[in-house]
Design a protein around this motif. Structure first.
Motif, mmCIF file in Angstrom:
data_model
loop_
_atom_site.group_PDB
_atom_site.id
_atom_site.type_symbol
_atom_site.label_atom_id
_atom_site.label_comp_id
_atom_site.label_asym_id
_atom_site.label_seq_id
_atom_site.Cartn_x
_atom_site.Cartn_y
_atom_site.Cartn_z
ATOM 1 N N GLY A 1 -39.257 -6.842 -6.594
ATOM 2 C CA GLY A 1 -38.644 -7.932 -6.009
ATOM 3 C C GLY A 1 -38.985 -8.259 -4.814
ATOM 4 N N GLU A 2 -39.159 -7.090 -3.714
ATOM 5 C CA GLU A 2 -39.422 -6.963 -2.510
ATOM 6 C C GLU A 2 -41.068 -7.566 -2.178
ATOM 7 O OE1 GLU A 2 -38.577 -3.191 -0.880
ATOM 8 O OE2 GLU A 2 -36.393 -3.628 -1.062
ATOM 9 N N ARG A 3 -41.699 -6.951 -3.059
ATOM 10 C CA ARG A 3 -43.156 -7.307 -2.927
ATOM 11 C C ARG A 3 -43.409 -8.918 -3.422
ATOM 12 N NH1 ARG A 3 -47.735 -4.125 -3.863
ATOM 13 N NH2 ARG A 3 -48.715 -6.076 -3.076
ATOM 14 N N LEU A 4 -42.501 -9.560 -4.064
ATOM 15 C CA LEU A 4 -42.967 -10.829 -4.634
ATOM 16 C C LEU A 4 -41.919 -11.669 -4.049
ATOM 17 C CD1 LEU A 4 -43.611 -10.066 -8.523
ATOM 18 C CD2 LEU A 4 -45.174 -10.527 -6.590
ATOM 19 N N LEU A 5 -40.932 -11.186 -3.377
ATOM 20 C CA LEU A 5 -39.840 -12.274 -2.818
ATOM 21 C C LEU A 5 -39.309 -12.835 -3.756
ATOM 22 C CD1 LEU A 5 -42.270 -13.780 0.229
ATOM 23 C CD2 LEU A 5 -40.891 -11.539 0.385
ATOM 24 N N LEU A 6 -38.835 -12.132 -4.610
ATOM 25 C CA LEU A 6 -37.959 -12.515 -5.713
ATOM 26 C C LEU A 6 -36.656 -11.926 -5.706
ATOM 27 C CD1 LEU A 6 -40.523 -13.092 -8.568
ATOM 28 C CD2 LEU A 6 -39.625 -14.664 -7.165
ATOM 29 N N ASP A 7 -35.561 -12.427 -6.032
ATOM 30 C CA ASP A 7 -34.570 -11.792 -6.196
ATOM 31 C C ASP A 7 -34.199 -11.123 -7.744
ATOM 32 O OD1 ASP A 7 -33.168 -13.591 -7.918
ATOM 33 O OD2 ASP A 7 -32.609 -15.084 -6.181
ATOM 34 N N SER A 8 -33.245 -10.354 -8.055
ATOM 35 C CA SER A 8 -33.084 -9.790 -9.185
ATOM 36 C C SER A 8 -32.686 -10.878 -10.365
ATOM 37 C CB SER A 8 -32.086 -8.538 -9.283
ATOM 38 O OG SER A 8 -30.881 -9.257 -9.041
ATOM 39 N N GLY A 9 -32.173 -11.961 -9.929
ATOM 40 C CA GLY A 9 -31.756 -12.867 -10.921
ATOM 41 C C GLY A 9 -32.687 -13.852 -11.474
ATOM 42 N N THR A 10 -33.985 -13.771 -10.667
ATOM 43 C CA THR A 10 -35.160 -14.277 -11.034
ATOM 44 C C THR A 10 -36.205 -13.367 -11.754
ATOM 45 O OG1 THR A 10 -35.199 -16.004 -9.213
ATOM 46 C CG2 THR A 10 -37.433 -15.726 -10.296
ATOM 47 N N LEU A 11 -36.284 -12.141 -11.260
ATOM 48 C CA LEU A 11 -37.201 -10.896 -11.596
ATOM 49 C C LEU A 11 -36.594 -10.377 -13.243
ATOM 50 C CD1 LEU A 11 -39.474 -9.510 -11.029
ATOM 51 C CD2 LEU A 11 -37.939 -7.921 -9.609
ATOM 52 N N THR A 12 -35.403 -10.216 -13.114
ATOM 53 C CA THR A 12 -34.848 -9.799 -14.646
ATOM 54 C C THR A 12 -35.561 -10.430 -15.730
ATOM 55 O OG1 THR A 12 -33.045 -8.643 -13.472
ATOM 56 C CG2 THR A 12 -32.789 -8.832 -15.956
ATOM 57 N N PRO A 13 -35.334 -11.672 -15.925
ATOM 58 C CA PRO A 13 -35.719 -12.462 -17.069
ATOM 59 C C PRO A 13 -37.390 -12.268 -17.097
ATOM 60 C CG PRO A 13 -34.460 -14.065 -15.776
ATOM 61 C CD PRO A 13 -34.306 -12.765 -15.090
#
Length: 144
Positions: free
Chosen positions: A60-72
């Motif tokens: 998530g840090e590398r892609l600038l994504l939060d867990s709500g976006t990354l988990t799916p």
């Protein structure tokens, strides 16, 4: 009457950035469709091809994504058999993501994607590098 110049679309930096991101992402679609992944899934896979076994938070840090976006995204990649998610034995709050054999094999097929995109864009590599460096400079100031 107020000065409306700052509100004109042609005076915005955000619009051309939005438009180019949308257009370039669209160029990836046919190549990624062949691999059965979306552009965001491709980004996740590139991070894992660089370093396997990362915790979800690091991805998530590398892609600038939060867990709500990354988990799916991760769930779909896992359903397709490209990754597995495992809780770390030492700290079960940490979920690590590992490439499966299928995910490792996908890298071989994905290696041609950057060249295909460069041919589609038909811009000098040094111009793209200059653009990338400028965008990264701005991003680093925003992330502070």
């Amino acid at each position: 009457m107020e000065n409306s110049e700052p509100l004109k679309l042609e005076n915005q930096i955000c619009f051309p950035l939005y438009a180019i991101a949308k257009e370039i992402t669209g160029l990836y679609r046919p190549f990624l469709d062949e691999l059965d992944i979306t552009y965001p899934q491709y980004l996740v896979m590139m991070v894992l091809w660089e370093q396997d076994g990362l915790p979800v938070t690091h991805i998530g840090e590398r892609l600038l994504l939060d867990s709500g976006t990354l988990t799916p995204l991760l769930k779909r990649l896992e359903t397709k058999g490209f990754i597995s998610r495992n809780r770390k034995k030492e700290d079960e709050r940490v979920v690590q993501v590992f490439l499966t054999e299928k995910g490792k094999m996908l890298k071989e097929n994905a290696c041609s994607v950057p060249d295909k995109i460069m041919k589609k864009i038909d811009v000098l590599p040094e111009d793209l590098l200059e653009l990338k460096n400028s965008i990264n400079k701005i991003l680093s100031k925003i992330e502070k």
